[in-house]
Design a protein around this motif. Structure first.
Motif, mmCIF file in Angstrom:
data_model
loop_
_atom_site.group_PDB
_atom_site.id
_atom_site.type_symbol
_atom_site.label_atom_id
_atom_site.label_comp_id
_atom_site.label_asym_id
_atom_site.label_seq_id
_atom_site.Cartn_x
_atom_site.Cartn_y
_atom_site.Cartn_z
ATOM 1 N N GLN A 156 0.817 -1.208 0.000
ATOM 2 C CA GLN A 156 0.000 0.000 0.000
ATOM 3 C C GLN A 156 0.855 1.265 0.000
ATOM 4 N N ILE A 157 2.015 1.193 0.630
ATOM 5 C CA ILE A 157 2.924 2.339 0.589
ATOM 6 C C ILE A 157 3.364 2.606 -0.840
ATOM 7 N N GLU A 158 3.659 1.537 -1.595
ATOM 8 C CA GLU A 158 4.069 1.706 -2.987
ATOM 9 C C GLU A 158 2.916 2.243 -3.829
ATOM 10 N N VAL A 159 1.687 1.810 -3.533
ATOM 11 C CA VAL A 159 0.512 2.331 -4.251
ATOM 12 C C VAL A 159 0.380 3.833 -4.019
ATOM 13 N N LEU A 160 0.523 4.255 -2.765
ATOM 14 C CA LEU A 160 0.396 5.675 -2.449
ATOM 15 C C LEU A 160 1.575 6.472 -2.989
#
Length: 213
Positions: A156-160
């Protein structure tokens, strides 16, 4: 919710906005008033208007007050874009003079939705997938579960990070290249540590780099 309309023809522009504003008084309490001004005259020299939506304050000062203060000394402009750029510079100068505590508050307000969204989406994915983890019992199972939770959070960090890379830069952060002060950096780091207090340092570092760089 704010409703605003701008109608353009060959000779004029007509602007209109509703007057409803919602004020929160705690996590679940809200009250709506129908007396808010969202449309202002920017200049006494030119027929230029300003419409506001969302937060009616800038650095904890009502935007209505700032517009009226700017209007008293507003020069004449040849283009509407010049007037807009001048007003944004005025807001930037006002913002740089705000107390450090107010700046820190607005930094947290800016990054909070992104951090909470990352944690919420990772937790949802974690709960959806945890039932697929083979239960071998004991510490081995607990490690698998924890590894899965952290890997989903990293996803999710990479998505954001990808989403943030597509967000255009703000137009009123001042002249020259924008940079965070050491106080700002410490504020971001402290807030991330609070939000992700149940994760390891690698996760906190990834989140910090996403906002500090």
């Amino acid at each position: 919710m704010t409703a605003e309309v701008a109608i353009l023809n060959k000779s004029a522009v007509a602007l209109a906005a509703d007057s409803a504003v919602t004020i929160s008084a705690g996590s679940d309490q809200q009250k709506t008033y129908d007396s808010a001004d969202k449309l202002f005259e920017l200049s006494l020299c030119d027929p230029i208007g300003v419409m506001v939506n969302g937060d009616m304050n800038f650095m904890q000062i009502p935007i209505a007050v700032l517009v009226k203060k700017y209007r008293d000394d507003c020069p004449k402009f040849d283009r509407v874009t010049s007037a807009a750029e001048a007003f944004l510079r005025y807001l930037a100068e006002w913002g740089t003079q705000a107390p450090a505590a107010i700046k820190s508050t607005y930094i947290i307000m800016a990054i909070r939705p992104w951090l909470e969204r990352a944690k919420e989406r990772a937790n949802d994915a974690f709960l959806n997938r945890i039932f697929n983890v083979e239960n071998n019992g004991g510490d081995d199972f607990r490690k698998k579960v924890e590894d899965l939770r952290l890997s989903l959070l990293k996803e999710q960090i990479e998505v954001l990070r990808s989403a943030l890379s597509r967000v255009p830069d703000a137009m009123f952060v001042g002249e020259g290249e924008f940079s965070l002060s050491q106080i700002d950096i410490d504020t971001v780091a402290s807030y991330i540590s609070d939000v992700f207090d149940d994760t390891n340092d690698d996760i906190k570092t990834l989140q910090f780099l996403m906002f500090a760089n």
